[in-house]
Design an enzyme around this catalytic site. Structure first.
Site, PDB file in Angstrom:
ATOM      1  N   CYS A 122       0.844  -1.193   0.000  1.00  0.00           N
ATOM      2  CA  CYS A 122       0.000   0.000   0.000  1.00  0.00           C
ATOM      3  C   CYS A 122       0.880   1.244   0.000  1.00  0.00           C
ATOM      4  CB  CYS A 122      -0.914  -0.004   1.224  1.00  0.00           C
ATOM      5  SG  CYS A 122      -1.891   1.505   1.419  1.00  0.00           S
ATOM      6  N   CYS A 125      -0.197   3.919   2.495  1.00  0.00           N
ATOM      7  CA  CYS A 125       0.130   3.574   3.883  1.00  0.00           C
ATOM      8  C   CYS A 125       1.625   3.709   4.168  1.00  0.00           C
ATOM      9  CB  CYS A 125      -0.293   2.135   4.189  1.00  0.00           C
ATOM     10  SG  CYS A 125      -1.942   1.687   3.650  1.00  0.00           S
ATOM     11  N   ASP A 126       2.458   3.179   3.278  1.00  0.00           N
ATOM     12  CA  ASP A 126       3.875   2.981   3.596  1.00  0.00           C
ATOM     13  C   ASP A 126       4.839   3.791   2.734  1.00  0.00           C
ATOM     14  OD1 ASP A 126       3.158   1.026   5.524  1.00  0.00           O
ATOM     15  OD2 ASP A 126       2.936  -0.467   3.937  1.00  0.00           O
TER      16      ASP A 126
END
Length: 295
Positions: A122, A125-126
Site C-alpha cells: 500500500c 500507507c507505507d
C-alpha cells in the site's frame, strides 16, 4: 481490524450487548505494518499491532467481549441471525461484517518474511518510509498506476514492472504518469526473486518473451496486483459488487436488513485505517437504529 473494533466500541458504549469474533489477533492488515504514519494523533507513527491492541482494549473497556474463534458458518437470513464457530453458536439481532481484504501476493520465497522490510502492499500507507529512495511497483492495473503516481511524488525513482508491454490502467492515469519524470517502465518482465540481506536490496527479473534475466537494485517493492476480500462466508447471502466486495454504501447497509459491512470488505473509493474506523462508527449507529426498530 479497525472497522470491527471501532464498531464494537461505539455499540458497547450505546448499551448494546456486543461480541467480536476474532480468529487470530486484533488489528487485521494493520497489524502487519511496523510503523503506521498516517493515522491521526500519532505524529511519530505507531506500530500497527500495538494500535490494534489499543483499539481492542478500548472496545473491551466499554463492555465489548472478544471471542477468539473462527467463524465457520453464517446464516444472515435467520432471525435472530446465526454465527457458528467450531465451538459455539451465537445469535444476534444485527451483524457487522468486518473480515477485511488481503493483498494478493506474488507468491515468491521470502515474500512474507520481507513484508515491512522492503516489501509493501500500500503506497498510501507505507510510501513515506521510502522518501527519496528507489522503489519498484509490480503490476499494471489501476492499483499499480495509482501507487506509482503516489510514490513518484515521494521517491527519487519509481520503476513499474509489468508482464505486458502496456498498462491495463484507465487512461486517466496514463498522462500523469507520462508527466512524472522519475517513473520508468520495465516491460514484459516478471519478478523471479527477491534479493535481500535481511531487508530487500533488489529484484531478479526475467523477460517473459526472451527469458533474459536482469537485476534491478531497489530499496522497496510495492506489490499492486489486487486485493482479495474475505467474503467466502457471505457468498450468496449478501449482494456483491465488482471484485467480490460487499455492496454497501457510506451508511454501511447491505441488502440484508440488520447486516452491515465495514472497512476493506465493502465497496468504497479508499481503503485505509481511518476510513475503516469511520465505517465502524457509522455501522454501530445503523445497528442501534435497527435493533431499536427505527430502521
Amino acid at each position: 481490524g479497525p472497522g470491527g473494533y471501532t464498531a464494537a466500541l461505539y455499540a458497547a458504549r450505546a448499551g448494546l450487548s456486543t461480541l467480536v469474533v476474532e480468529m487470530l489477533s486484533p488489528g487485521g492488515q494493520m497489524a502487519t505494518t511496523e510503523n503506521v504514519e498516517n493515522y491521526p494523533g500519532f505524529e511519530d507513527g505507531v506500530d500497527g499491532f500495538e494500535l490494534g491492541e489499543k483499539m481492542q482494549r478500548g472496545a473491551e473497556k466499554a463492555g465489548a467481549v472478544t471471542a477468539y474463534e473462527e467463524v465457520k458458518e453464517l446464516d444472515l437470513a435467520a432471525s435472530p441471525k446465526l454465527v457458528r464457530t467450531r465451538k459455539h453458536e451465537y445469535r444476534a439481532k444485527a451483524v457487522i461484517l468486518a473480515m477485511g481484504a488481503s493483498p494478493r501476493m506474488l507468491g515468491l520465497p521470502q515474500e512474507e518474511d520481507l513484508r515491512g522490510k522492503g516489501v509493501a502492499y500500500c503506497a498510501t500507507c507505507d510510501g513515506m518510509q521510502y522518501k527519496g529512495k528507489v522503489v519498484a511497483v509490480a503490476g499494471g492495473g489501476n492499483s499499480a498506476a495509482e501507487d506509482a503516481l503516489t510514490l513518484s511524488k515521494i521517491c527519487q525513482k519509481v520503476y513499474i514492472v509489468h508482464r505486458r508491454d502496456t498498462l491495463r490502467a484507465e487512461r486517466s492515469y496514463l498522462a500523469p504518469l507520462e508527466k512524472a519524470g522519475n517513473v520508468e517502465y520495465v516491460w514484459d518482465s516478471r519478478i523471479e526473486e527477491l534479493l535481500h540481506d535481511g531487508r530487500l536490496t533488489g529484484l531478479r527479473l526475467a523477460n517473459v518473451k526472451t527469458g533474459q534475466e536482469s537485476t534491478l537494485t531497489v530499496d522497496g517493492l510495492f506489490v499492486a496486483i489486487g486485493r482479495k476480500p474475505e467474503t467466502a462466508l457471505v457468498e450468496g447471502q449478501v449482494e456483491m459488487g465488482p471484485g467480490g466486495y460487499i455492496a454497501a454504501g457510506e451508511d454501511t447497509r447491505t441488502n440484508v436488513p440488520g447486516v452491515f459491512a465495514v472497512g476493506d470488505i465493502r465497496t468504497k473509493p479508499l481503503r485505509q485505517i481511518v476510513t475503516a474506523a469511520a465505517d465502524g462508527a457509522v455501522a454501530s449507529k445503523m445497528a442501534q437504529e435497527y435493533v431499536a426498530g427505527l430502521a
